[in-house]
Design a protein around this motif. Sequence first.
Motif, PDB file in Angstrom:
ATOM      1  N   CYS A   2       0.830  -1.201   0.000  1.00 20.68           N
ATOM      2  CA  CYS A   2       0.000   0.000   0.000  1.00 20.68           C
ATOM      3  C   CYS A   2       0.864   1.250   0.000  1.00 20.68           C
ATOM      4  O   CYS A   2       2.008   1.244   0.411  1.00 20.68           O
ATOM      5  CB  CYS A   2      -0.877   0.019   1.252  1.00 20.68           C
TER       6      CYS A   2
ATOM      7  N   SER B 163       0.645   5.529   0.974  1.00 19.49           N
ATOM      8  CA  SER B 163      -0.162   6.515   1.688  1.00 19.49           C
ATOM      9  C   SER B 163      -0.085   7.891   1.040  1.00 19.49           C
ATOM     10  O   SER B 163      -0.571   8.850   1.584  1.00 19.49           O
ATOM     11  CB  SER B 163       0.293   6.613   3.142  1.00 19.49           C
TER      12      SER B 163
ATOM     13  N   LYS C 121      -0.992  10.219  -2.211  1.00 18.28           N
ATOM     14  CA  LYS C 121      -1.877  10.331  -3.367  1.00 18.28           C
ATOM     15  C   LYS C 121      -1.430  11.539  -4.169  1.00 18.28           C
ATOM     16  O   LYS C 121      -1.215  12.605  -3.622  1.00 18.28           O
ATOM     17  CB  LYS C 121      -3.312  10.509  -2.880  1.00 18.28           C
TER      18      LYS C 121
ATOM     19  N   ARG D  16      -2.554  10.931   2.656  1.00 20.85           N
ATOM     20  CA  ARG D  16      -3.905  10.634   3.104  1.00 20.85           C
ATOM     21  C   ARG D  16      -3.836   9.558   4.174  1.00 20.85           C
ATOM     22  O   ARG D  16      -2.848   8.832   4.289  1.00 20.85           O
ATOM     23  CB  ARG D  16      -4.784  10.168   1.947  1.00 20.85           C
ATOM     24  N   GLU D  17      -4.862   9.459   4.952  1.00 20.44           N
ATOM     25  CA  GLU D  17      -4.947   8.449   5.992  1.00 20.44           C
ATOM     26  C   GLU D  17      -5.213   7.088   5.360  1.00 20.44           C
ATOM     27  O   GLU D  17      -5.966   6.975   4.391  1.00 20.44           O
ATOM     28  CB  GLU D  17      -6.082   8.791   6.963  1.00 20.44           C
ATOM     29  N   LEU D  18      -4.584   6.054   5.920  1.00 20.74           N
ATOM     30  CA  LEU D  18      -4.847   4.699   5.438  1.00 20.74           C
ATOM     31  C   LEU D  18      -6.194   4.230   5.962  1.00 20.74           C
ATOM     32  O   LEU D  18      -6.583   4.542   7.088  1.00 20.74           O
ATOM     33  CB  LEU D  18      -3.753   3.735   5.914  1.00 20.74           C
ATOM     34  N   THR D  19      -6.896   3.456   5.150  1.00 17.86           N
ATOM     35  CA  THR D  19      -8.157   2.887   5.615  1.00 17.86           C
ATOM     36  C   THR D  19      -7.845   1.730   6.560  1.00 17.86           C
ATOM     37  O   THR D  19      -6.708   1.245   6.635  1.00 17.86           O
ATOM     38  CB  THR D  19      -8.988   2.388   4.424  1.00 17.86           C
ATOM     39  N   TRP D  20      -8.843   1.267   7.280  1.00 16.30           N
ATOM     40  CA  TRP D  20      -8.597   0.188   8.239  1.00 16.30           C
ATOM     41  C   TRP D  20      -8.233  -1.115   7.525  1.00 16.30           C
ATOM     42  O   TRP D  20      -7.476  -1.937   8.064  1.00 16.30           O
ATOM     43  CB  TRP D  20      -9.804   0.000   9.160  1.00 16.30           C
ATOM     44  N   ILE D  21      -8.704  -1.283   6.288  1.00 12.70           N
ATOM     45  CA  ILE D  21      -8.331  -2.490   5.535  1.00 12.70           C
ATOM     46  C   ILE D  21      -6.852  -2.422   5.151  1.00 12.70           C
ATOM     47  O   ILE D  21      -6.124  -3.406   5.278  1.00 12.70           O
ATOM     48  CB  ILE D  21      -9.205  -2.613   4.264  1.00 12.70           C
ATOM     49  N   GLU D  22      -6.388  -1.258   4.716  1.00  7.36           N
ATOM     50  CA  GLU D  22      -4.985  -1.113   4.343  1.00  7.36           C
ATOM     51  C   GLU D  22      -4.074  -1.277   5.556  1.00  7.36           C
ATOM     52  O   GLU D  22      -3.030  -1.932   5.475  1.00  7.36           O
ATOM     53  CB  GLU D  22      -4.755   0.256   3.702  1.00  7.36           C
ATOM     54  N   GLN D  23      -4.463  -0.727   6.702  1.00  3.11           N
ATOM     55  CA  GLN D  23      -3.662  -0.902   7.913  1.00  3.11           C
ATOM     56  C   GLN D  23      -3.620  -2.368   8.324  1.00  3.11           C
ATOM     57  O   GLN D  23      -2.576  -2.883   8.724  1.00  3.11           O
ATOM     58  CB  GLN D  23      -4.238  -0.055   9.048  1.00  3.11           C
TER      59      GLN D  23
END
Length: 175
Positions: free
Chosen positions: A26, A28, A30, A135-142
Amino acid sequence: MRALGRMGQMSLITLAVMAAILLAGCRSVKYVPVYIQNDSTETHVKTVTEYVKDTLPVKIPAQTAERTTADTTSHLENDYAESYARINPDGTLYHSLMTKPQDLEVEYDKPIQRTDSTVNRKGTTTVVRTVEVERELTWIEQGQIYGFRILAVLITVWLIWRYRSKITNLIRKLI
């Protein structure tokens, strides 16, 4: 590769696939195109008050005039009218009133405001730049990042434990 056996080869292939996934993981950052527009438009507003001579109709004010005389004729006059009166030989009274022909208008300075706006355009330039925006990572990416790390540690520990005798022999040969 022959010394590892079939299971060792599968473990190395799995480890190589996991390393490839780790390298293509992933991100972070963009990239967002930013449009910067320089507009050189100037607007000048100018208000000018001019005074123009104008006429205004005025009502004629009331004026009175009286006269007492011992004569048989009388004449009265003011700014706007004139009057004649006389006593006829038969004892009757004759009276005439004549207005003076006139247009009574008063001049004054009438203010007229004029607003003028001037727009100067010297051209527009548009610059497109690409800017990195974190940007903030989504919980799936984390979860993917931390899960892969845990999985990589478990596989490494398992491989070391499984082939510990071969690893120790390799270390002894190198020393």
